[in-house]
Design an enzyme around this catalytic site. Structure first.
Site, PDB file in Angstrom:
ATOM      1  N   GLN A 120       0.892  -1.172   0.000  1.00  0.00           N
ATOM      2  CA  GLN A 120       0.000   0.000   0.000  1.00  0.00           C
ATOM      3  C   GLN A 120       0.922   1.212   0.000  1.00  0.00           C
ATOM      4  OE1 GLN A 120      -3.201   0.933  -0.290  1.00  0.00           O
ATOM      5  NE2 GLN A 120      -2.496   3.029   0.040  1.00  0.00           N
ATOM      6  N   HIS A 276     -16.157   4.368  -6.746  1.00  0.00           N
ATOM      7  CA  HIS A 276     -15.183   5.335  -6.235  1.00  0.00           C
ATOM      8  C   HIS A 276     -13.781   5.056  -6.798  1.00  0.00           C
ATOM      9  CE1 HIS A 276     -13.455   8.084  -3.145  1.00  0.00           C
ATOM     10  NE2 HIS A 276     -12.420   7.265  -3.262  1.00  0.00           N
ATOM     11  N   GLU A 277     -13.326   3.826  -6.659  1.00  0.00           N
ATOM     12  CA  GLU A 277     -11.961   3.513  -7.137  1.00  0.00           C
ATOM     13  C   GLU A 277     -11.878   3.644  -8.652  1.00  0.00           C
ATOM     14  OE1 GLU A 277     -10.061   3.731  -4.784  1.00  0.00           O
ATOM     15  OE2 GLU A 277     -11.407   3.197  -3.133  1.00  0.00           O
ATOM     16  N   HIS A 280     -11.410   7.197  -9.729  1.00  0.00           N
ATOM     17  CA  HIS A 280     -10.018   7.663  -9.617  1.00  0.00           C
ATOM     18  C   HIS A 280      -9.236   7.461 -10.914  1.00  0.00           C
ATOM     19  CE1 HIS A 280      -9.298   9.060  -5.554  1.00  0.00           C
ATOM     20  NE2 HIS A 280      -9.746   7.949  -4.982  1.00  0.00           N
ATOM     21  N   TYR A 365     -12.709  14.443   1.273  1.00  0.00           N
ATOM     22  CA  TYR A 365     -13.706  13.651   0.552  1.00  0.00           C
ATOM     23  C   TYR A 365     -15.034  14.396   0.435  1.00  0.00           C
ATOM     24  CZ  TYR A 365     -10.755   9.450   0.998  1.00  0.00           C
ATOM     25  OH  TYR A 365      -9.741   8.541   0.909  1.00  0.00           O
ATOM     26  N   LYS A 541     -11.201   2.328   8.558  1.00  0.00           N
ATOM     27  CA  LYS A 541     -12.469   3.054   8.661  1.00  0.00           C
ATOM     28  C   LYS A 541     -13.421   2.388   9.667  1.00  0.00           C
ATOM     29  CE  LYS A 541     -16.613   3.589   5.994  1.00  0.00           C
ATOM     30  NZ  LYS A 541     -17.327   3.071   4.842  1.00  0.00           N
TER      31      LYS A 541
HETATM   32  N1  BES Z   1      -6.972   6.497  -2.319  1.00  0.00           N
HETATM   33  C1  BES Z   1      -7.880   6.172  -1.273  1.00  0.00           C
HETATM   34  C2  BES Z   1      -7.223   5.433  -0.136  1.00  0.00           C
HETATM   35  C3  BES Z   1      -6.085   6.173   0.542  1.00  0.00           C
HETATM   36  C4  BES Z   1      -6.135   7.535   0.779  1.00  0.00           C
HETATM   37  C5  BES Z   1      -4.965   5.484   0.948  1.00  0.00           C
HETATM   38  C6  BES Z   1      -5.064   8.185   1.383  1.00  0.00           C
HETATM   39  C7  BES Z   1      -3.907   6.133   1.564  1.00  0.00           C
HETATM   40  C8  BES Z   1      -3.955   7.492   1.776  1.00  0.00           C
HETATM   41  C9  BES Z   1      -9.062   5.376  -1.788  1.00  0.00           C
HETATM   42  O1  BES Z   1      -9.487   5.763  -3.055  1.00  0.00           O
HETATM   43  C10 BES Z   1     -10.214   5.635  -0.881  1.00  0.00           C
HETATM   44  O2  BES Z   1     -10.629   6.760  -0.801  1.00  0.00           O
HETATM   45  N2  BES Z   1     -10.735   4.616  -0.237  1.00  0.00           N
HETATM   46  C11 BES Z   1     -11.873   4.725   0.646  1.00  0.00           C
HETATM   47  C12 BES Z   1     -13.115   4.268  -0.019  1.00  0.00           C
HETATM   48  C13 BES Z   1     -14.018   5.289  -0.515  1.00  0.00           C
HETATM   49  C14 BES Z   1     -15.311   4.679  -1.020  1.00  0.00           C
HETATM   50  C15 BES Z   1     -14.252   6.485   0.328  1.00  0.00           C
HETATM   51  C16 BES Z   1     -11.647   3.777   1.802  1.00  0.00           C
HETATM   52  O3  BES Z   1     -10.676   3.040   1.787  1.00  0.00           O
HETATM   53  O4  BES Z   1     -12.465   3.774   2.719  1.00  0.00           O
HETATM   54 ZN    ZN Z   2     -10.449   7.696  -2.999  1.00  0.00          ZN
END
Ligand code: BES
Ligand code: ZN
Length: 583
Positions: A120, A276-277, A280, A365, A541
């Site tokens: 990661q 979401h992904e 990106h 976000y 999360k």
């Molecule tokens: N790019 C992010 C994950 C991330 C952000 C990793 C900052 C390390 C540092 C990914 O796109 C993301 O936002 N994931 C979210 C899911 C989303 C639906 C809000 C998550 O992992 O919860």
């Molecule tokens: Zn994201």
């Protein structure tokens, strides 16, 4: 200027990476060489970022040894790798080994299962496994050869294999330029299953079928996304389902999203994460935040785009439920941050001297989302969509600062009146959530709220007709709203649980939401299930709010007892956050 990278100290440029690594599961290392094609631009030195790497030797393309120096270790940034004698070099060949403690990497050999490893890299952990210019403001192409134990498959953020090789050697190409935080590698006993000509799923044998069902709508999502903001530029879009210890919901590694298995609910109810992904692939991977202070440029746009994709595929009523959840999230975060760290509620961040991970909050976000939604509502959707399509086309494979975006916005979309009416400056550079934040109309949630209020007033369960057609999102709203209520009782909890089976739910979002009232009422019957969840799942999360709720309700001893069992299963990113929380 990226305060989180040493790279910009040199005029020399790293253009293309050729990576040769062997994965060693016995001692948890990657070992081999990183060959960078460089342009010295007259400079005799180049600065790369490293963190905990053991550098064996560095040579140029003619085999001359190059002197190098490893700077002082900074706990956040790691070290500068300063290589000299490069003025006439076309390549630098860095032979190195990663530390078993490399923070990007999780190595796993669970009992009775095949080994697995994944990286990661976001935000600044690529430097723990590759010596590189580790700034989102610099892009490069790459190729790689990775050697793994023969019964395993290697996958990267690149062109990927669909079957295993006999010798465990895999070759990769990434022809499009990407920033270092999108460098990714996973190794495991995975299989491939196609969803469409250009989309598919990688997962271990016991989840591949469920995952293929869950994500079957991904092709529809790609088509919806392309219709909005232009062609998908990365050829294939595949999803790798990781072990449950993956610290995030998803990570947008180009061509291969990394995803937590906790979104496999059996009913496709948590697939907004895929949208979401996927989003990106435009916002972030195609147009990239120049520094981590501009993180909202990645995530705010992506949440906006995620909701638009979900609206296109599932309808406005559905996407308004997501928007209502976003609103709740950002309001809570603002309330939480304002007393102690108000500046972190600004869209444009100042992370000087701090870990970019501190900037990962609902502000980037969801405040970002509502800012963009306000622009849409001010100009009308047609104008905003045309603008966004042009924005992605004009800046593809480029970087974006907050200021560049605002200039572009001024020049290409907003009139002076609209600019003032929105209050662009306030939204971006001031704290809190501005008064003119858009309203959300989630009619389905309004009905849920009535049901919750009636339950609290009467103590009697709602009529089953009222809840019969509820989706996961409505149940989530029900739990959140119930939890907001101050006079919750264990008797009510028992009644709810007996009728709706929350403690036994197969849906991770429902479980994570449910633990809040479980903890608040000390509903002990659910504690064993909660403990199992916290031990099995490493998604930050879910962990943060649950452990925090235990801590803040005088149950720190319970939290610590569970954490001691759970910690060995977590990735370094989640460990770091929980260590701090439960210290
Ligand atoms: N790019 C992010 C994950 C991330 C952000 C990793 C900052 C390390 C540092 C990914 O796109 C993301 O936002 N994931 C979210 C899911 C989303 C639906 C809000 C998550 O992992 O919860
Ligand atoms: Zn994201």
């Amino acid at each position: 200027m990226d305060i989180h990278s040493h790279y910009q100290k040199s005029a020399a440029r790293a253009l293309h990476l050729n990576l040769h690594l062997k994965a060693n599961f016995e001692n948890h290392t990657l070992s081999g060489s990183a060959i960078w094609d460089i342009e010295s631009n007259g400079d005799d030195e180049i600065y790369l970022d490293i963190n905990g790497l053991e550098i064996h030797e560095i040579k140029d393309d003619r085999g001359n040894e190059l002197p190098f120096l490893v700077g002082e270790a900074d706990p956040i940034l790691g070290e500068a790798l300063v290589i000299s004698g490069i003025k006439n070099a076309k390549q630098i060949v860095i032979t190195y080994t990663t530390s078993p403690k490399a923070e990007a990497i999780q190595w796993m050999e669970p009992q009775g299962r095949s080994p697995f490893m994944f990286t990661q890299s976001q935000a600044i952990l690529a430097r723990t496994w590759i010596p590189c210019p580790d700034s989102p403001g610099w892009r490069f192409t790459y190729e790689a050869t990775i050697e793994v134990p023969a019964h395993l498959m290697a996958l990267m953020s690149a062109e990927n294999p669909q079957t295993k090789t006999d010798d465990g050697i895999y070759s990769f190409q990434m022809k499009q330029q990407i920033p270092s935080y999108l460098m990714a590698l996973a190794i495991g006993d995975v299989e491939f299953s196609a969803v469409s000509d250009r989309a598919g799923i990688y997962a271990e044998a016991d989840v591949i079928e469920a995952a293929t069902y869950e994500f079957a709508e991904v092709e529809e999502m790609i088509q919806a996304a392309e219709k909005l903001y232009g062609p998908y530029e990365w050829e294939r879009y595949d999803i790798l389902v990781l072990p449950a210890s993956f610290p995030f919901g998803g990570m947008e590694n180009p061509r291969l999203t990394f995803a937590t298995p906790t979104i496999i609910a059996g009913d496709r109810s948590l697939t907004a994460l895929v949208a979401h992904e996927l989003a990106h692939s435009w916002s972030g991977n195609l147009v990239t935040n120049a520094t981590w202070n501009d993180f909202w440029i990645n995530e705010g746009f992506t949440v906006y785009f995620e909701h638009r994709i979900m609206e296109a595929v599932y309808g406005r009523e559905y996407s308004e439920m997501l928007a209502a959840l976003s609103l709740r999230d950002v309001q809570e975060e603002v309330e939480d941050f304002m007393p102690s760290r108000p500046n972190d509620t600004k869209l444009k961040l100042d992370l000087e001297g701090r870990n970019p991970d501190d900037g990962v909050s609902r502000i980037a976000y969801d405040k970002g989302y509502f800012f963009l939604r306000l622009i849409e509502e001010t100009t009308g959707r047609a104008r905003f969509d045309t603008f966004l399509k042009g924005y992605f086309a004009a800046h593809r494979f480029g970087v974006m600062t907050t200021e560049m975006f605002l200039d572009y916005l001024k020049e290409n979309l907003l009139s002076a009146e609209e600019w003032a009416k929105i209050g662009v400056q306030e939204w971006v550079y001031e704290t809190g959530l501005p008064e003119n934040c858009p309203e959300v109309h989630a009619t389905r949630f309004e009905k849920v709220d009535e049901v919750v209020n009636a339950f609290i007033a009467s103590g009697a369960l709602p009529d089953s007709n009222l809840t019969a057609n509820w989706s996961t999102h409505e149940w989530l709203r029900f739990i959140y709203k119930y939890n907001d209520h101050s006079e919750k009782t264990t008797a009510q909890m028992k009644l709810l649980d007996e009728n709706y089976g929350f403690t036994q739910s197969g849906n991770s979002e429902i479980l994570a939401a449910w633990w809040q009232p479980v903890i608040a009422t000390q509903y002990r019957e659910a504690y064993p299930a909660m403990e199992k969840f916290l031990v099995d799942v490493g998604r930050r999360k879910f962990l943060t709010p649950t452990f925090r709720a235990l801590k803040e309700s005088d149950q720190l001893d319970v939290a610590r007892e569970i954490y001691i069992k759970a910690r060995p299963n977590y990735h370094a990113v989640s460990r770091q956050t929980m260590d701090e929380l439960l210290r």
